[in-house]
Design an enzyme around this catalytic site. Structure first.
Site, PDB file in Angstrom:
ATOM      1  N   TYR A   1      42.000  -1.724  13.719  1.00 39.85           N
ATOM      2  CA  TYR A   1      42.927  -2.471  14.581  1.00 39.85           C
ATOM      3  C   TYR A   1      42.630  -2.199  16.055  1.00 39.85           C
ATOM      4  O   TYR A   1      42.492  -3.131  16.851  1.00 39.85           O
ATOM      5  CB  TYR A   1      44.365  -2.087  14.245  1.00 39.85           C
TER       6      TYR A   1
ATOM      7  N   TRP B   1      54.212   1.111  20.329  1.00 40.40           N
ATOM      8  CA  TRP B   1      55.356   1.324  19.435  1.00 40.40           C
ATOM      9  C   TRP B   1      56.432   0.256  19.626  1.00 40.40           C
ATOM     10  O   TRP B   1      57.610   0.563  19.787  1.00 40.40           O
ATOM     11  CB  TRP B   1      55.932   2.725  19.660  1.00 40.40           C
TER      12      TRP B   1
ATOM     13  N   LEU C   1      57.262 -10.225  19.618  1.00 42.89           N
ATOM     14  CA  LEU C   1      57.208 -10.403  21.074  1.00 42.89           C
ATOM     15  C   LEU C   1      57.394 -11.869  21.437  1.00 42.89           C
ATOM     16  O   LEU C   1      58.098 -12.193  22.402  1.00 42.89           O
ATOM     17  CB  LEU C   1      55.889  -9.880  21.640  1.00 42.89           C
TER      18      LEU C   1
ATOM     19  N   THR D   1      48.424  -7.507  13.560  1.00 38.01           N
ATOM     20  CA  THR D   1      49.014  -6.217  13.918  1.00 38.01           C
ATOM     21  C   THR D   1      49.202  -5.259  12.740  1.00 38.01           C
ATOM     22  O   THR D   1      49.745  -4.174  12.921  1.00 38.01           O
ATOM     23  CB  THR D   1      50.389  -6.425  14.589  1.00 38.01           C
TER      24      THR D   1
END
Length: 281
Positions: A126, A151, A12, A63
């Site tokens: 997580y 996703w 990202l 992540t």
């Protein structure tokens, strides 16, 4: 307007760097963990004191869902305590925080798409670490946007799209689970949406959901990737998927709130996937 972006080396973060090139009026400061370790409260306070940020986009996160099950301390250090440090710095320096969270704060038992008002109940480490980060923000700040997504994939980093593309290129046949459904989301679209929130200058603070429109299973997603790349390999549906971390059966997110508040146009996941593949070529 000065904007700090943490986690700029992640997928990202890299998509935000691409998107930022279109907005020359905005002054971005991109940092990765080597330059700014969000796990260190002292490092964050020192960094904020040297700069005057209007916004902080937190794209830094742990992540690895599987690894988090055995590395709980690191997951919470980054996804919870690190977020707390950022929130405290934002509160002290009057900086608005945009924090990226996850569909994994939900248990996946709901039959329809999750809204921002639905009960949170993570079923893996997580998800629990990301929820704790959300809670810290809500306790410390008033001026924040928590954006839950799902996703994520892109041309950068390690993600499902790149893994399937690599396996397909090698001619490897695939067995992909049909046991989970969600919203495959192009991280470039999320990056554009985050910048749109900033540009809107709206003070509608709170929690929002953002993902591409339409739902799919992991099998559907893999099949679409292979078909759009014209790879002549077999993709088989499977109901077997063994993992250390439990996964939500339903990860679909309702986007009505973010669309209405920020007048966003969100692409269908299939169209966004096609666009990424065409641009990569």
């Amino acid at each position: 307007m000065k904007i700090l972006v943490t986690g700029s080396a992640g997928q990202l973060g890299q998509c935000l760097q691409v998107a930022a090139k279109k907005y020359t009026a905005l002054n971005f400061c991109f940092t990765d963990s080597n330059e700014l370790n969000i796990a260190s409260a002292e490092a964050i306070q020192s960094y904020f004191e040297k700069h005057n940020f209007d916004y902080c986009i937190n794209a830094a996160a742990y992540t690895n869902v599987e690894q988090a099950e055995t590395d709980q301390n690191k997951a919470f250090l980054i996804n919870a305590e690190g977020v707390k440090h950022l929130a405290e710095a934002c509160q002290k320096h009057q900086t608005k925080l945009i924090h990226i969270s996850t569909d994994y704060v939900f248990d996946g038992e709901k039959k329809s798409a999750y809204t921002e008002e639905d009960q949170v109940y993570p079923i893996n480490v997580y998800g629990a670490s990301k929820l704790k980060g959300e809670q810290y923000i809500q306790e410390i700040l008033k001026e924040y946007y928590i954006v839950r997504t799902s996703w994520l994939y892109s041309q950068f980093g390690h993600n499902f799209f790149k893994t399937i593309s690599q396996k397909a290129a090698s001619g490897e046949s695939l067995k992909i689970t049909t046991q989970q459904k969600g919203n495959p989301t192009n991280a470039n679209d999320l990056a554009a949406a985050v910048l749109q929130i900033i540009l809107s200058q709206k003070k509608n603070y709170g929690i929002y959901h953002y993902s591409n429109l339409g739902e799919a299973t992991w099998y559907d997603f893999a099949k679409a990737i292979v078909d759009r790349q014209d790879k002549k390999i077999i993709v088989q549906a499977s109901n077997a998927y063994k993992t250390k971390a439990k996964r939500p059966v339903n990860s679909c997110l309702d986007k009505g709130k973010i669309i209405k508040t920020f007048d966003l146009t969100i692409p269908q996941w299939e169209a966004s996937l096609t666009n990424l593949i065409n641009n990569e070529d």
